[in-house]
Design an enzyme around this catalytic site. Structure first.
Site, PDB file in Angstrom:
ATOM      1  N   HIS A 151       4.448   0.091  12.279  1.00  0.00           N
ATOM      2  CA  HIS A 151       4.523   0.109  10.819  1.00  0.00           C
ATOM      3  C   HIS A 151       3.147   0.375  10.201  1.00  0.00           C
ATOM      4  CE1 HIS A 151       6.089  -0.874   6.857  1.00  0.00           C
ATOM      5  NE2 HIS A 151       5.078  -1.718   6.687  1.00  0.00           N
TER       6      HIS A 151
ATOM      7  N   CYS B   7      -4.821  -3.604   1.081  1.00  0.00           N
ATOM      8  CA  CYS B   7      -5.224  -3.901   2.449  1.00  0.00           C
ATOM      9  C   CYS B   7      -4.015  -3.774   3.369  1.00  0.00           C
ATOM     10  CB  CYS B   7      -5.795  -5.312   2.519  1.00  0.00           C
ATOM     11  SG  CYS B   7      -6.268  -5.824   4.181  1.00  0.00           S
ATOM     12  N   VAL B   8      -4.239  -3.153   4.511  1.00  0.00           N
ATOM     13  CA  VAL B   8      -3.211  -3.068   5.548  1.00  0.00           C
ATOM     14  C   VAL B   8      -3.844  -3.600   6.828  1.00  0.00           C
ATOM     15  CG1 VAL B   8      -1.569  -1.591   6.769  1.00  0.00           C
ATOM     16  CG2 VAL B   8      -2.278  -0.988   4.438  1.00  0.00           C
TER      17      VAL B   8
ATOM     18  N   ALA C 180       0.816  -1.215   0.000  1.00  0.00           N
ATOM     19  CA  ALA C 180       0.000   0.000   0.000  1.00  0.00           C
ATOM     20  C   ALA C 180       0.849   1.264   0.000  1.00  0.00           C
ATOM     21  CB  ALA C 180      -0.936  -0.001   1.213  1.00  0.00           C
TER      22      ALA C 180
END
Length: 162
Positions: free
Chosen positions: A94, A86-87, A60
């Protein structure tokens, strides 16, 4: 008042976007979730008579850079851009950096370079939440982001004509 229906895959058509060229920049870091987002997005784009092209980036964080590179081409090739990925939160900070910086960079591109960008980066705590948002029969965030991108393309075309 919302125009959203109970079925997330039913959205009104976007007038004035037939033939628009949309670039999907997708992070395939979570391949199955990315595929669900892409499925919804491509269906929405094609339903509205627009043309879609796709490129993959590692994550991303790289999505805004890829859009910037595509938009920098002289005589822009694309009418709109769609950021999909997507994260999922992990045990470190992070997640916060990736989410915040990618969102900020996309907004900066949209405002500073007058780009129509649909934001479809799902940011969640776990995989179950990601599926609830990405699946086309549930949240369909890929379709939502594509619809938003097309709506911005339509606005840009409307105001360019005047």
């Amino acid at each position: 008042m919302s125009t959203r229906t109970e079925n997330p895959t039913v959205r009104p058509a976007v007038a004035g976007v037939k033939g628009a060229r949309i670039l999907i920049v997708e992070s395939h870091y979570y391949p199955d979730i990315a595929d669900a987002l892409i499925s919804g997005a491509e269906r929405e784009i094609k339903k509205n008579g627009a043309i879609v092209e796709r490129v993959n980036v590692p994550g991303a964080f790289e999505i805004p850079g890829a859009i910037a590179l595509a938009a920098a081409k002289k005589g822009r090739k694309y009418d709109g851009y769609l950021a999909l990925g997507c994260v999922i939160r992990g045990e470190t900070t992070h997640y916060d950096y990736v989410c915040g910086e990618s969102a900020r960079a996309l907004m900066d591109l949209s405002v500073n370079h007058k780009l129509a960008i649909g934001y479809g980066i799902v940011t969640v705590n776990n995989a179950d939440q990601a599926w609830a948002r990405a699946a086309t029969d549930r949240g369909d965030k890929g379709g939502d982001a594509a619809h938003a991108c097309l709506a911005m393309v339509a606005l840009g075309r409307r105001w360019k004509r005047k």
